[in-house]
Motif scaffolding. Structure first.
Motif, PDB file in Angstrom:
ATOM      1  N   GLU A  31       0.860  -1.183   0.000  1.00 54.16           N
ATOM      2  CA  GLU A  31       0.000   0.000   0.000  1.00 54.16           C
ATOM      3  C   GLU A  31       0.895   1.231   0.000  1.00 54.16           C
ATOM      4  OE1 GLU A  31      -3.909   1.487  -0.010  1.00 54.16           O
ATOM      5  OE2 GLU A  31      -3.377  -0.619   0.194  1.00 54.16           O
ATOM      6  N   THR A  32       0.637   2.145  -0.903  1.00 52.92           N
ATOM      7  CA  THR A  32       1.362   3.405  -0.962  1.00 52.92           C
ATOM      8  C   THR A  32       0.428   4.491  -0.466  1.00 52.92           C
ATOM      9  OG1 THR A  32       2.578   2.623  -2.889  1.00 52.92           O
ATOM     10  CG2 THR A  32       2.613   4.983  -2.473  1.00 52.92           C
ATOM     11  N   LEU A  33       0.853   5.214   0.531  1.00 56.09           N
ATOM     12  CA  LEU A  33       0.056   6.302   1.098  1.00 56.09           C
ATOM     13  C   LEU A  33       0.778   7.606   0.808  1.00 56.09           C
ATOM     14  CD1 LEU A  33      -0.401   4.663   4.607  1.00 56.09           C
ATOM     15  CD2 LEU A  33      -1.920   4.428   2.636  1.00 56.09           C
ATOM     16  N   PHE A  34       0.018   8.639   0.470  1.00 55.57           N
ATOM     17  CA  PHE A  34       0.639   9.935   0.229  1.00 55.57           C
ATOM     18  C   PHE A  34      -0.225  11.053   0.782  1.00 55.57           C
ATOM     19  CE2 PHE A  34      -0.931   7.859  -3.588  1.00 55.57           C
ATOM     20  CZ  PHE A  34      -1.865   8.736  -4.128  1.00 55.57           C
ATOM     21  N   ILE A 115      -5.727   3.146  -7.421  1.00 57.29           N
ATOM     22  CA  ILE A 115      -5.146   4.438  -7.035  1.00 57.29           C
ATOM     23  C   ILE A 115      -6.321   5.300  -6.592  1.00 57.29           C
ATOM     24  CG2 ILE A 115      -4.015   6.553  -7.836  1.00 57.29           C
ATOM     25  CD1 ILE A 115      -2.095   4.282  -7.705  1.00 57.29           C
ATOM     26  N   SER A 116      -6.215   5.879  -5.397  1.00 58.36           N
ATOM     27  CA  SER A 116      -7.291   6.724  -4.872  1.00 58.36           C
ATOM     28  C   SER A 116      -6.766   8.084  -4.467  1.00 58.36           C
ATOM     29  CB  SER A 116      -7.937   6.077  -3.640  1.00 58.36           C
ATOM     30  OG  SER A 116      -8.576   4.876  -3.959  1.00 58.36           O
ATOM     31  N   ILE A 117      -7.514   9.092  -4.822  1.00 60.60           N
ATOM     32  CA  ILE A 117      -7.307  10.429  -4.272  1.00 60.60           C
ATOM     33  C   ILE A 117      -8.452  10.618  -3.289  1.00 60.60           C
ATOM     34  CG2 ILE A 117      -7.230  12.899  -4.731  1.00 60.60           C
ATOM     35  CD1 ILE A 117      -6.134  12.259  -7.514  1.00 60.60           C
ATOM     36  N   LEU A 136      -4.610  20.084   3.371  1.00 56.76           N
ATOM     37  CA  LEU A 136      -3.924  18.824   3.126  1.00 56.76           C
ATOM     38  C   LEU A 136      -4.906  17.825   2.562  1.00 56.76           C
ATOM     39  CD1 LEU A 136      -1.661  18.220   6.263  1.00 56.76           C
ATOM     40  CD2 LEU A 136      -0.940  18.684   3.930  1.00 56.76           C
ATOM     41  N   TRP A 137      -4.426  17.051   1.616  1.00 60.09           N
ATOM     42  CA  TRP A 137      -5.178  15.937   1.055  1.00 60.09           C
ATOM     43  C   TRP A 137      -4.363  14.672   1.238  1.00 60.09           C
ATOM     44  CZ3 TRP A 137      -7.867  16.712  -4.306  1.00 60.09           C
ATOM     45  CH2 TRP A 137      -8.914  17.631  -4.178  1.00 60.09           C
ATOM     46  N   SER A 138      -5.019  13.540   1.074  1.00 63.81           N
ATOM     47  CA  SER A 138      -4.296  12.272   1.100  1.00 63.81           C
ATOM     48  C   SER A 138      -4.771  11.413  -0.066  1.00 63.81           C
ATOM     49  CB  SER A 138      -4.506  11.541   2.430  1.00 63.81           C
ATOM     50  OG  SER A 138      -5.854  11.158   2.590  1.00 63.81           O
ATOM     51  N   GLY A 139      -3.977  10.395  -0.330  1.00 64.12           N
ATOM     52  CA  GLY A 139      -4.310   9.430  -1.370  1.00 64.12           C
ATOM     53  C   GLY A 139      -3.597   8.127  -1.068  1.00 64.12           C
ATOM     54  N   CYS A 140      -3.955   7.105  -1.817  1.00 67.04           N
ATOM     55  CA  CYS A 140      -3.312   5.812  -1.612  1.00 67.04           C
ATOM     56  C   CYS A 140      -3.444   4.978  -2.878  1.00 67.04           C
ATOM     57  CB  CYS A 140      -3.934   5.069  -0.428  1.00 67.04           C
ATOM     58  SG  CYS A 140      -5.672   4.641  -0.648  1.00 67.04           S
ATOM     59  N   GLY A 141      -2.672   3.920  -2.906  1.00 64.66           N
ATOM     60  CA  GLY A 141      -2.755   2.947  -3.986  1.00 64.66           C
ATOM     61  C   GLY A 141      -2.310   1.610  -3.443  1.00 64.66           C
ATOM     62  N   GLY A 142      -2.944   0.558  -3.880  1.00 67.17           N
ATOM     63  CA  GLY A 142      -2.556  -0.757  -3.391  1.00 67.17           C
ATOM     64  C   GLY A 142      -2.802  -1.820  -4.428  1.00 67.17           C
TER      65      GLY A 142
END
Length: 181
Positions: A31-34, A115-117, A136-142
């Motif tokens: 999982e990639t979190l940003f 991929i999610s924003i 601030l925003w966040s997003g992720c991808g898995g």
């Protein structure tokens, strides 16, 4: 800022939505979190999407389509949808064609990556703020290793000599596949 999590499996009971080899109760994911400004999050998500497309097309040589889906966290939001924000916030699923399920038009494709924003839902919900007061925003991808393998074997088979050359260069000491009697 990006954070990569590969701390453990995801548990999910998938009866009714997945069958056979692709039905699992445990997915091993990276999982990639940003998190960042809205512009930074959009840029990371866009770049990640492009890189994933390169991996699917040029290395795995997989037939994968993209689907914009309504994620559960947006469905449950009481927030009114803003057309401009809707262009940014949401999820893109990468789905692989599974030949054994039937024709491309009629079969269910298997989600192997997303991929999610997410927007400001989690930064706001957890009171995460910048020193300067910027949004601030966040997003992720898995993606799931089991799902990648399932899609790859479904489309490419078990004969190693028929696998794409760009993919093979990443593998060392490939064992002989099992022989069926």
């Amino acid at each position: 800022m990006c954070i990569r999590d590969r701390s453990g499996p995801t548990y999910r009971y998938e009866s009714g939505s997945a069958y056979g080899f692709e039905r699992v109760d445990e997915l091993h994911r990276i999982e990639t979190l940003f998190i960042g400004t809205p512009r930074q999050v959009k840029d990371v998500a866009t770049e990640t999407r492009k890189k994933l497309r390169e991996v699917f097309d040029k290395i795995f040589d997989l037939e994968v389509r993209e689907a914009k889906v309504m994620p559960w966290w947006l469905e449950q939001s009481a927030k009114d949808e803003d057309e401009e924000e809707d262009m940014l916030v949401g999820t893109i699923d990468f789905e692989a064609y599974m030949p054994y399920r039937g024709s491309r038009d009629e079969s269910e494709w298997l989600e192997i990556q997303n991929i999610s924003i997410i927007g400001d839902k989690y930064p706001r919900g957890f009171s995460v703020k910048t020193e300067g007061g910027k949004d601030l925003w966040s997003g992720c991808g898995g993606g799931s290793f089991e799902r990648f393998i399932t899609a790859f074997v479904s489309q490419k088979g078990l004969k190693i000599d028929e696998w794409p050359e760009p993919f093979l260069k990443y593998l060392d000491n490939i064992p002989e596949p099992p022989k069926f009697l």
